[in-house]
Each structure stands twice: as C-alpha cells, then as structure tokens.
Scaffold this motif. Structure first.
Motif, short mmCIF file in Angstrom:
data_model
loop_
_atom_site.label_atom_id
_atom_site.label_comp_id
_atom_site.label_asym_id
_atom_site.label_seq_id
_atom_site.Cartn_x
_atom_site.Cartn_y
_atom_site.Cartn_z
N ARG A 19 -6.25 1.37 1.83
CA ARG A 19 -7.24 0.48 2.45
C ARG A 19 -7.93 1.19 3.62
O ARG A 19 -9.10 0.97 3.92
CB ARG A 19 -6.51 -0.79 2.92
N ILE A 20 -7.15 2.07 4.26
CA ILE A 20 -7.67 2.76 5.45
C ILE A 20 -8.18 4.16 5.08
O ILE A 20 -9.26 4.58 5.53
CB ILE A 20 -6.54 2.84 6.51
N LEU A 21 -7.42 4.87 4.26
CA LEU A 21 -7.72 6.28 3.98
C LEU A 21 -8.94 6.47 3.07
O LEU A 21 -9.80 7.33 3.32
CB LEU A 21 -6.49 6.94 3.34
N ILE A 22 -9.03 5.71 2.00
CA ILE A 22 -10.08 5.98 1.00
C ILE A 22 -11.48 5.62 1.53
O ILE A 22 -12.44 6.36 1.28
CB ILE A 22 -9.74 5.32 -0.36
N PRO A 23 -11.65 4.51 2.30
CA PRO A 23 -12.97 4.30 2.92
C PRO A 23 -13.37 5.45 3.84
O PRO A 23 -14.56 5.77 3.98
CB PRO A 23 -12.80 2.99 3.68
N MET A 24 -12.39 6.12 4.46
CA MET A 24 -12.74 7.29 5.29
C MET A 24 -13.30 8.42 4.40
O MET A 24 -14.31 9.05 4.75
CB MET A 24 -11.51 7.80 6.06
N SER A 61 4.04 -3.51 1.80
CA SER A 61 2.66 -3.97 1.95
C SER A 61 2.50 -5.24 1.14
O SER A 61 3.08 -5.38 0.07
CB SER A 61 1.70 -2.91 1.43
N GLU A 62 1.69 -6.15 1.64
CA GLU A 62 1.32 -7.33 0.84
C GLU A 62 0.39 -6.86 -0.28
O GLU A 62 -0.26 -5.81 -0.18
CB GLU A 62 0.61 -8.37 1.71
N ASP A 63 0.33 -7.68 -1.31
CA ASP A 63 -0.43 -7.32 -2.50
C ASP A 63 -1.91 -7.69 -2.35
O ASP A 63 -2.36 -8.72 -2.86
CB ASP A 63 0.20 -8.03 -3.71
N TYR A 64 -2.64 -6.88 -1.60
CA TYR A 64 -4.11 -7.01 -1.48
C TYR A 64 -4.72 -5.67 -1.84
O TYR A 64 -4.04 -4.64 -1.76
CB TYR A 64 -4.50 -7.46 -0.07
N PRO A 65 -6.01 -5.64 -2.22
CA PRO A 65 -6.60 -4.42 -2.78
C PRO A 65 -6.30 -3.16 -1.97
O PRO A 65 -6.56 -3.10 -0.77
CB PRO A 65 -8.10 -4.74 -2.79
N ALA A 66 -5.73 -2.17 -2.66
CA ALA A 66 -5.44 -0.82 -2.14
C ALA A 66 -4.32 -0.81 -1.08
O ALA A 66 -4.05 0.24 -0.49
CB ALA A 66 -6.70 -0.13 -1.62
N PHE A 67 -3.69 -1.96 -0.85
CA PHE A 67 -2.49 -2.02 0.01
C PHE A 67 -2.80 -1.49 1.42
O PHE A 67 -3.89 -1.80 1.92
CB PHE A 67 -1.31 -1.30 -0.68
#
Ligand SMILES: CC(=O)CC(=O)SCCNC(=O)CCNC(=O)[C@H](O)C(C)(C)COP(=O)(O)OP(=O)(O)OC[C@H]1O[C@@H](n2cnc3c(N)ncnc32)[C@H](O)[C@@H]1OP(=O)(O)O
Ligand SMILES: NC(=O)C1=CN([C@@H]2O[C@H](COP(=O)(O)OP(=O)(O)OC[C@H]3O[C@@H](n4cnc5c(N)ncnc54)[C@H](OP(=O)(O)O)[C@@H]3O)[C@@H](O)[C@H]2O)C=CC1
Length: 291
Positions: free
Chosen positions: A191-196, A181-187
């Motif tokens: 990035r997908i799971l936690i907003p859910m 993964s590129e180094d952006y917030p939460a990878f």
C-alpha cells in the motif's frame, strides 16, 4: 497443528525463495509450476543461493544437502494437494489464482491449509471461492525471500485462529518476523511501497528526472538500498502494475492511477530483471538505463 509438508505453486522468483527457506527450516517441499524449464531454473537458483550461504558459513554443507533433498519438483498440481499447507505463489492475476484453487480442490486433504502469497488481491474474495474459507490466509513473503525478515499475515473475514496460529508458527520457525495486516487492497507494505514506485514512474514520464537521477536521488538522498525504478524492475513491472490496478479498483481513489509509462513498459514485455529489460536493460555486462 503439526505442519510437515508444504506445497508451493508457482516456481518464479518468489516460489523458489519460499521453497528455499522452507526446506532449510526442515519442511518437506513440493514445488509445482506449469513449465518444466521454470522448475529446473528454480532448483538451479536454490542450489546457487544455498551454495553462497554455505560458502560463507551461514549454513553447513550437510544442512544444504539435506535441504535440497527435501524439495520435490512436479508439473502435476494434484501432487501438491495432500500437503499440510499450500502457498500459492503464481502470477499476480486473480483469474489464475482462482483457477489454481479450483484445480486443487479435489486433491486436498481435509486438514490442508490454503494460503496465497498475493501482493494485493483480497484474501476474503480468494477464500470465498474455496471450500475452506476458515482455513485460508494471506502468507506474504518479501523479495528476496532468503534475505528479507518480514512476512505479512493477512486473515480473510472467515479465517479461524488455528489457521492463523499455524501460519505464525511457521514464520517463527523460519526465524522471520510476522506482521498482521487487515485484508484491504495491497495490505501494508505494498500500500505504501508500490505507489512510491508508481510515482517514480510518473517523475520519469513527466521528465522530472531520468532513470539514473531518480534512482540516485532516492538511494543517496533517502538511503534506500535500491532506487524505486531499480526496485520496480526487481519486483517485476507486471506485478507492480497489477498491484496499482488492485489499489485503484479497490479503493476507488484517483491517487492510485497507474502511470501510463509503467503500463507501456509492461505492454512491451519489458517486465524488469526477469525479462532482461525494464527501466534498465540487463542484457549486457552492467544494467543500462532505458531513459
Ligand atoms: C512486491 C511485494 O509483494 C513485496 C516485496 O517484496 S517489496 C520488495 C521488498 N524488497 C526490497 O525492498 C529489497 C530492497 N533491496 C535490498 O534490500 C538490497 O538491495 C538486497 C538485499 C536485495 C541486496 O543487497 P546488497 O547489499 O545490494 O547486495 P548483496 O551484498 O549482493 O546481497 C546482500 C545479501 O543478500 C543476498 N541476496 C541478494 N539478492 C538475493 C536474491 N535474489 N536471492 C537470494 N539472496 C540474495 C546475498 O547473497 C547477500 O547475502 P550475504 O550478505 O549473506 O552474503
Ligand atoms: N516479485 C515480488 O517482489 C513479489 C511477488 N509477490 C507475489 O508472489 C506471486 C508470484 O510473483 P513472482 O514470483 O514475482 O512472479 P513470477 O512471474 O516470477 O512467477 C510466477 C510463476 O507462476 C507460474 N504460473 C502461472 N500460472 C501457474 C499455474 N496455473 N500453476 C503453477 N504455476 C503457474 C508462472 O509460469 P509462467 O511464467 O510460465 O506463466 C511463473 O513461473 C504473485 O502473486 C506476486 O504478486 C509477493 C511478494 C513479492
């Protein structure tokens, strides 16, 4: 580069899982925490989980005994320093992680690779505070570590290829699959799971459903192995909230606003399974929804 000894800092749910899989794969492990009770609980958890694996024939008794013998517990962070590779798996707070890397600095071997199991924090920023940003990586396991197949590898802006390849070699030696993964917030995964999970907390907050209906909807309606609130409790609500803050701050987009109800649970100390209470109360025979 030959990796023989792995240092693990933080013996919570992730640290004990990482020590477990590393020892089984033949690495010598030095496991550190600030609390002896946490270290003892981690070792007991590793023994129990390996015992289950041995019980169903996934590993032999001999392999189990040898792996357990490869794990050394210590309260002294300095003893972790000379490891070939260190995985920091302490609480998801940047100040704590920076302090750990600062404390390690005088004890590191020249060749030591530093990594963090952070769920969300910038690898480039963590690396920039150390003396070796080229030998620094994100090494992100999924929970429960002995079960989940994926490890996210995150290069900071300065990470060199030898460091990346050494980490990739370790992931392969564990029989797991690496994804970059590129180094952006939460990878990628978070990035997908936690907003859910945060959205599920909003659905609860707004009264769209109660805990059971939200979790059942996603288990039975979307075939998720756990409902999102159950999964939040499993990860740790403090960790989920910390990740939402990193997304909100790092991407400056209101769609990542942490749910006030999630914040309230964390403020109450209802951090999920590890605290005995979160969206569910785990203190009785079976988990009971709190709403
Ligand atoms: C926050 C981050 O930064 C990143 C993350 O990790 S996000 C979280 C990612 N993880 C998930 O999404 C997990 C979702 N949940 C699941 O996949 C499943 O519910 C689960 C694998 C945890 C449990 O599966 P299950 O079928 O309900 O339970 P169960 O049959 O008891 O366990 C399945 C296996 O997992 C093992 N297991 C379960 N929990 C475990 C744990 N905490 N530690 C070690 N092993 C565990 C069991 O021993 C069992 O092994 P065998 O089949 O080999 O006997
Ligand atoms: N939970 C999850 O599903 C996942 C978490 N992660 C990441 O892994 C890391 C650890 O998470 P997790 O295991 O869940 O958290 P836990 O809260 O279970 O464990 C963290 C441990 O770190 C200890 N600790 C705190 N400060 C220090 C220190 N200075 N030196 C050594 N140990 C310290 C804590 O001790 P004390 O309790 O005494 O403060 C605690 O035992 C976080 O960065 C998290 O984001 C990554 C993937 C999945």
């Amino acid at each position: 580069m030959e990796i023989g000894t792995i240092g693990v800092i933080g013996a919570g749910q992730m640290g004990n899982g990482i020590a477990h899989v590393m020892a089984l794969a033949g690495y010598d492990v030095v496991l550190n925490d600030i609390n002896q009770e946490v270290l003892d609980a981690a070792m007991a958890r590793i023994e129990k989980n390996m015992g289950r694996q041995a019980g169903r024939g996934a590993i032999s008794e001999e392999d189990m005994v040898a792996a357990l013998g490869r794990i050394r517990l210590t309260l002294d962070q300095a003893e972790v320093g000379p490891s070939d590779l260190i995985i920091e798996a302490a609480t998801e707070r940047e100040d704590i992680k920076n302090k750990i890397f600062e404390g390690l600095a005088p004890h590191l071997a020249e060749h030591t690779i530093l990594t963090s199991n952070t769920s969300s924090i910038s690898i480039t920023r963590l690396a920039s505070r150390t003396d070796r940003p080229e030998r620094f990586m994100g090494f992100h396991f999924m929970n429960p570590v002995p079960v989940m197949k994926l490890v996210e590898l995150i290069r900071g802006i300065a990470t060199d290829e030898a460091t990346y390849n050494a980490c990739l070699g370790i992931v392969e030696s564990l029989g797991k699959t690496a994804s970059s993964s590129e180094d952006y917030p939460a990878f990628i995964v978070n990035r997908i799971l936690i907003p859910m999970i945060n959205e599920a907390a909003y659905a609860l907050y707004e009264g769209v459903g109660n805990v059971a209906s939200i979790d059942n909807a996603m288990k039975l309606g979307a075939n998720h192995p756990m409902g999102p609130l159950e999964l939040g409790d499993f990860i740790g609500l403090d960790t989920c909230l910390a990740i939402m803050h990193v997304l909100h701050d790092g991407l400056a987009d209101t769609k990542y606003r942490p749910c006030p109800l999630l914040t309230k649970y964390v403020e109450a100390g209802w951090l999920g399974r590890k605290a005995g209470r979160g969206f569910y109360d785990y203190r009785g025979e079976v988990p009971v929804p709190t709403r």
